[in-house]
Design an enzyme around this catalytic site. Structure first.
Site, PDB file in Angstrom:
ATOM      1  N   ASN A  14       0.872  -1.182   0.000  1.00  0.00           N
ATOM      2  CA  ASN A  14       0.000   0.000   0.000  1.00  0.00           C
ATOM      3  C   ASN A  14       0.905   1.228   0.000  1.00  0.00           C
ATOM      4  O   ASN A  14       1.501   1.560   1.019  1.00  0.00           O
ATOM      5  CB  ASN A  14      -0.891  -0.036   1.258  1.00  0.00           C
ATOM      6  CG  ASN A  14      -1.709   1.240   1.416  1.00  0.00           C
ATOM      7  OD1 ASN A  14      -1.744   2.085   0.521  1.00  0.00           O
ATOM      8  ND2 ASN A  14      -2.347   1.380   2.569  1.00  0.00           N
ATOM      9  N   LYS A  16       0.085   4.232  -0.221  1.00  0.00           N
ATOM     10  CA  LYS A  16      -0.560   5.413   0.369  1.00  0.00           C
ATOM     11  C   LYS A  16      -0.370   6.614  -0.566  1.00  0.00           C
ATOM     12  O   LYS A  16      -0.381   6.425  -1.781  1.00  0.00           O
ATOM     13  CB  LYS A  16      -0.029   5.668   1.788  1.00  0.00           C
ATOM     14  CG  LYS A  16      -0.139   4.391   2.642  1.00  0.00           C
ATOM     15  CD  LYS A  16       0.052   4.616   4.106  1.00  0.00           C
ATOM     16  CE  LYS A  16      -0.106   3.275   4.842  1.00  0.00           C
ATOM     17  NZ  LYS A  16      -0.005   3.402   6.269  1.00  0.00           N
ATOM     18  N   HIS A  99      -9.548   1.442   5.231  1.00  0.00           N
ATOM     19  CA  HIS A  99      -8.246   1.631   5.895  1.00  0.00           C
ATOM     20  C   HIS A  99      -8.423   2.580   7.086  1.00  0.00           C
ATOM     21  O   HIS A  99      -9.203   3.530   7.019  1.00  0.00           O
ATOM     22  CB  HIS A  99      -7.221   2.187   4.906  1.00  0.00           C
ATOM     23  CG  HIS A  99      -5.821   2.105   5.427  1.00  0.00           C
ATOM     24  ND1 HIS A  99      -5.327   3.000   6.337  1.00  0.00           N
ATOM     25  CD2 HIS A  99      -4.828   1.213   5.198  1.00  0.00           C
ATOM     26  CE1 HIS A  99      -4.078   2.651   6.651  1.00  0.00           C
ATOM     27  NE2 HIS A  99      -3.747   1.572   5.969  1.00  0.00           N
ATOM     28  N   GLU A 101      -6.698   4.926   8.096  1.00  0.00           N
ATOM     29  CA  GLU A 101      -6.453   6.349   7.783  1.00  0.00           C
ATOM     30  C   GLU A 101      -7.707   6.986   7.198  1.00  0.00           C
ATOM     31  O   GLU A 101      -7.976   8.174   7.435  1.00  0.00           O
ATOM     32  CB  GLU A 101      -5.239   6.468   6.844  1.00  0.00           C
ATOM     33  CG  GLU A 101      -3.946   6.227   7.616  1.00  0.00           C
ATOM     34  CD  GLU A 101      -2.808   5.619   6.809  1.00  0.00           C
ATOM     35  OE1 GLU A 101      -2.858   5.654   5.564  1.00  0.00           O
ATOM     36  OE2 GLU A 101      -1.869   5.091   7.441  1.00  0.00           O
ATOM     37  N   GLU A 168      -4.971  -4.650  10.830  1.00  0.00           N
ATOM     38  CA  GLU A 168      -3.937  -3.632  11.008  1.00  0.00           C
ATOM     39  C   GLU A 168      -4.189  -2.881  12.310  1.00  0.00           C
ATOM     40  O   GLU A 168      -4.986  -1.936  12.343  1.00  0.00           O
ATOM     41  CB  GLU A 168      -3.968  -2.636   9.841  1.00  0.00           C
ATOM     42  CG  GLU A 168      -3.756  -3.278   8.490  1.00  0.00           C
ATOM     43  CD  GLU A 168      -3.233  -2.267   7.462  1.00  0.00           C
ATOM     44  OE1 GLU A 168      -2.143  -2.506   6.945  1.00  0.00           O
ATOM     45  OE2 GLU A 168      -3.901  -1.252   7.210  1.00  0.00           O
ATOM     46  N   GLY A 174       2.884   2.552  10.790  1.00  0.00           N
ATOM     47  CA  GLY A 174       3.839   3.648  10.596  1.00  0.00           C
ATOM     48  C   GLY A 174       4.570   4.048  11.860  1.00  0.00           C
ATOM     49  O   GLY A 174       5.180   5.111  11.912  1.00  0.00           O
ATOM     50  N   SER A 209       3.808  -1.833  10.277  1.00  0.00           N
ATOM     51  CA  SER A 209       5.261  -1.849  10.455  1.00  0.00           C
ATOM     52  C   SER A 209       5.913  -3.183  10.075  1.00  0.00           C
ATOM     53  O   SER A 209       6.898  -3.589  10.706  1.00  0.00           O
ATOM     54  CB  SER A 209       5.638  -1.449  11.885  1.00  0.00           C
ATOM     55  OG  SER A 209       5.237  -0.109  12.130  1.00  0.00           O
ATOM     56  N   GLY A 231       5.116   1.513   4.541  1.00  0.00           N
ATOM     57  CA  GLY A 231       6.429   2.129   4.330  1.00  0.00           C
ATOM     58  C   GLY A 231       7.443   1.237   3.631  1.00  0.00           C
ATOM     59  O   GLY A 231       8.113   1.669   2.677  1.00  0.00           O
TER      60      GLY A 231
HETATM   61  P1  13P Z   1       3.220   0.626   7.630  1.00  0.00           P
HETATM   62  O1  13P Z   1       3.735  -0.680   7.032  1.00  0.00           O
HETATM   63  O2  13P Z   1       3.927   1.825   7.078  1.00  0.00           O
HETATM   64  O3  13P Z   1       3.158   0.570   9.104  1.00  0.00           O
HETATM   65  O4  13P Z   1       1.708   0.797   7.101  1.00  0.00           O
HETATM   66  C1  13P Z   1       0.833  -0.273   7.231  1.00  0.00           C
HETATM   67  C2  13P Z   1      -0.407   0.051   6.502  1.00  0.00           C
HETATM   68  O5  13P Z   1      -1.166   0.928   6.888  1.00  0.00           O
HETATM   69  C3  13P Z   1      -0.697  -0.716   5.279  1.00  0.00           C
HETATM   70  O6  13P Z   1      -1.995  -0.491   4.835  1.00  0.00           O
END
Ligand code: 13P
Length: 253
Positions: A14, A16, A99, A101, A168, A174, A209, A231
């Site tokens: 992802n 983002k 998600h 976010e 998640e 993150g 993460s 990330g």
């Molecule tokens: P990170 O791997 O950056 O923690 O993000 C996870 C995520 O939100 C994947 O959708």
């Protein structure tokens, strides 16, 4: 709908709101010709603007495309929105829905998430439904109740509708803090139990993460069938190492 359900591990990146076209080209070139293996499927979920160019760039390579969001109406006066059919047209197989976010920053509700799921299914997309608790909810012992309240959107899903769930934990996204193998195993067991109660048998990914250093341990947890990587998916070497870690686990079983 033309999909067969399967349990091959999925490693999905992802991206983002990251990557310009030139960066995406570099990243995809460095991923190598065929990073997916027999037991691992690979998908990339770039921003909308990169879907068409990536579909062209990936060509016949064994990497699926997904989007990060979708609107639930099929077409019309919804300025700034993208429909499920547009995503199919751009070469998507997957679409992330719900998600954290989007729930937390954009205020997305269960009602909207449910509508998006049905719209995705109607167009032949496979949703990747994200669920997860906040830190205070985990600390208050509310994790399972939160996950249950998020999974209710699957009630009334059409028979055999394709779906992947991604667990998640919001506190692990993150932050560099991953859930422990014990937490992941316990929580995935609960999610599978809930899915069975809802009459659904699907893959459950872990996200939060994930990196080359922890991927193998996380992928080896019972009930974990892949990863949704943020990330670390922006770096070709890290993402390739995570795919390799999943392949190592899959080849052991
Ligand atoms: P990170 O791997 O950056 O923690 O993000 C996870 C995520 O939100 C994947 O959708």
């Amino acid at each position: 709908m033309g999909f067969t359900s399967h349990k091959r591990h999925l490693i999905a990146g992802n991206w983002k709101m990251n990557e310009l076209l030139s960066e995406a080209k570099d990243l995809v070139t460095h991923l190598g010709e065929n990073p997916a293996e027999d037991h691992v499927e690979v998908a990339l979920m770039p921003p909308y603007t990169l879907l068409h160019p990536l579909a062209d760039l990936l060509g016949e390579r064994n990497i699926r495309l997904g989007a990060q969001n979708v609107y639930f109406e099929p077409q019309g006066a919804f300025t700034g929105s993208i429909s499920p059919l547009m995503l199919r047209d751009a070469g998507c197989h997957y679409v992330i829905i719900g998600h954290s976010e989007r729930r937390d920053i954009m205020g997305e509700t269960n009602e909207q998430i449910r509508a998006k799921l049905h719209a995705a299914w109607e167009s032949g997309l496979e949703p990747v439904l994200c669920i997860g608790e906040h830190l205070d909810e985990r600390e208050n012992g509310e994790t399972n109740a939160v996950l249950r309240s998020q999974l209710v959107v699957l009630e009334g899903a059409p028979e055999g509708a394709p779906i992947t769930v991604a667990y998640e934990p919001v506190w692990a996204i993150g932050t560099g803090k991953t859930a422990t193998a014990e937490q992941v195993t316990e929580t995935h067991a609960y999610i599978h139990e809930e899915l069975t109660r809802l009459g659904m048998d699907c893959r459950v990914l872990y996200g939060g993460s994930v990196n080359p250093g922890n991927a193998e341990e996380l992928m080896a947890c019972p009930g974990v069938e892949g990863a949704l990587v943020g990330g670390a998916s922006l770096d070709a070497d890290s993402f390739t190492a995570i795919i390799q870690a999943a392949a190592n686990v899959a080849n052991r079983v």
